[in-house]
Enzyme design. Structure first.
Site: not given
Ligand SMILES: O=P(O)(O)OC[C@H]1O[C@H](O[C@H]2O[C@H](CO)[C@@H](O)[C@H](O)[C@H]2O)[C@H](O)[C@@H](O)[C@@H]1O
Length: 322
Positions: A110, A112, A303
């Site tokens: 993954d 983020d 995560d």
């Molecule tokens: O599947 P992932 O790669 O984990 O993506 C899931 C979402 O991640 C991002 O948002 C998350 O991380 C951001 C940066 O740290 C944070 O600001 C936010 O609150 C989190 O939800 C991304 O911006 C999304 O578009 C993804 O869907």
């Protein structure tokens, strides 16, 4: 990696199951009751009916649960007992090696919260140089794929490693090798899998509406992830979360073919098709030539709640939390 703890769950192997209980229903990174303070949703929903209001309340509660802002001592105790039931993978390296004997390891990551730290501005979720090197090294030995909620182009721009496979938009945009064991052959031919392609015009339209609807709420941000959208709550005052969620619902209720899900301080708008990160993993494994194969050991590191879709189809799961 960004966390202090790496937990391993293994539902299918010969591990001591009392140590490695697998819970596909893990509600968020750490499934403990009492780890967040539930804030009752405001009753003042203006533009939506009571069924939608109930759905929004549930989504917000779930979002708070998976994005705790503080940990009480009770939560800390829960965390300790959870760790006992889900031991650190870093302490079980030998067992993982034993499991992988005679098998091809395939690594799914993954982005983020796993490869990058969670930060306030989603545009600045950069991975460190050390992390990039670690992923590059991993890909030298094992087929490695990134599976993210972000759109594929964006996650590639963060990771910048062309030797990996990428699945963006929660698995709805996959660039995979042409069927067969191309990893071993060193082929760089690829194929695209975009099961939600027909939704592109609708998603683009909803994106515009959401940007317009949410612009009056300070801190709100709508991110276009091509086949899905993310509405970010992280920089919005918590007392305005209900209002923001209501705005989102007032747009999406016009689109019954879309559904709302939640992640870490984010609401996601996705096509209502039966396709998620788990399907993406299966597609990638098949493309790599490992469909229904016993000689593969897929490992997924994630995560977030959306990673649970992937957890359900694999044997070894590493859950990150911070
Ligand atoms: O599947 P992932 O790669 O984990 O993506 C899931 C979402 O991640 C991002 O948002 C998350 O991380 C951001 C940066 O740290 C944070 O600001 C936010 O609150 C989190 O939800 C991304 O911006 C999304 O578009 C993804 O869907």
């Amino acid at each position: 990696m960004t966390n202090q703890n790496v937990i391993m769950s293994d539902p299918r192997s010969g591990f001591d199951s009392s140590l490695l209980s697998f819970s596909p229903a893990v509600p968020g990174p750490l499934p403990q009751p009492g780890r967040f303070i539930a804030v009752p949703a405001k009753k003042s929903f203006k533009n939506i009916d009571s069924a939608d209001a109930a759905r929004i309340t549930a989504l917000l509660d779930s979002m708070r649960a998976s994005s705790p802002t503080r940990r009480s001592s009770e939560t800390h105790e829960n965390l300790k007992s959870w760790i006992v039931r889900h031991p650190s993978a870093l302490d079980m390296f030998d067992e993982i090696i034993a499991l992988s004997k005679g098998k091809q390891i395939v690594v799914f990551l993954d982005y983020d919260g796993t490869l990058s730290p969670i930060v306030d501005d989603p545009e600045k979720a950069f991975m460190t140089t050390e992390m990039r090197e670690a992923v590059r090294d991993t890909a030298k030995y094992f087929p490695t794929a990134i599976v993210s909620g972000r759109c594929r182009a964006k996650v590639f721009n963060f990771v910048k490693l062309s030797e990996l496979y990428y699945a963006g938009s929660h698995g709805m945009d996959i660039k995979a090798p042409v069927k067969g064991r191309n990893y071993k052959k060193g082929s760089n031919q690829s194929v695209l899998c975009q099961p939600a392609k027909d939704f592109l015009p609708m998603i683009a339209k909803v994106y515009k509406s959401l940007v317009e609807k949410t612009k009056s709420i300070p801190g709100a941000k709508v991110e276009n992830n091509k086949f899905c959208l993310s509405v970010h709550f992280r920089r919005v005052e918590e007392k305005r979360w209900t209002e923001l969620a209501e705005q989102v619902k007032s747009v999406t209720k016009e689109y019954p073919k879309l559904r709302l899900t939640q992640g870490r301080k984010v609401l996601e708008i996705r096509p209502s098709i039966k396709w998620n990160k788990g399907n993406a993993l299966e597609f990638l494994l098949e493309s790599l030539g490992y469909a229904n194969s016993n000689d593969v050991l897929p490992i997924y590191i994630g995560d977030d709640r959306t990673d649970e879709d992937a957890f359900k189809v694999l044997s070894i799961v590493l859950i990150f939390f911070n």
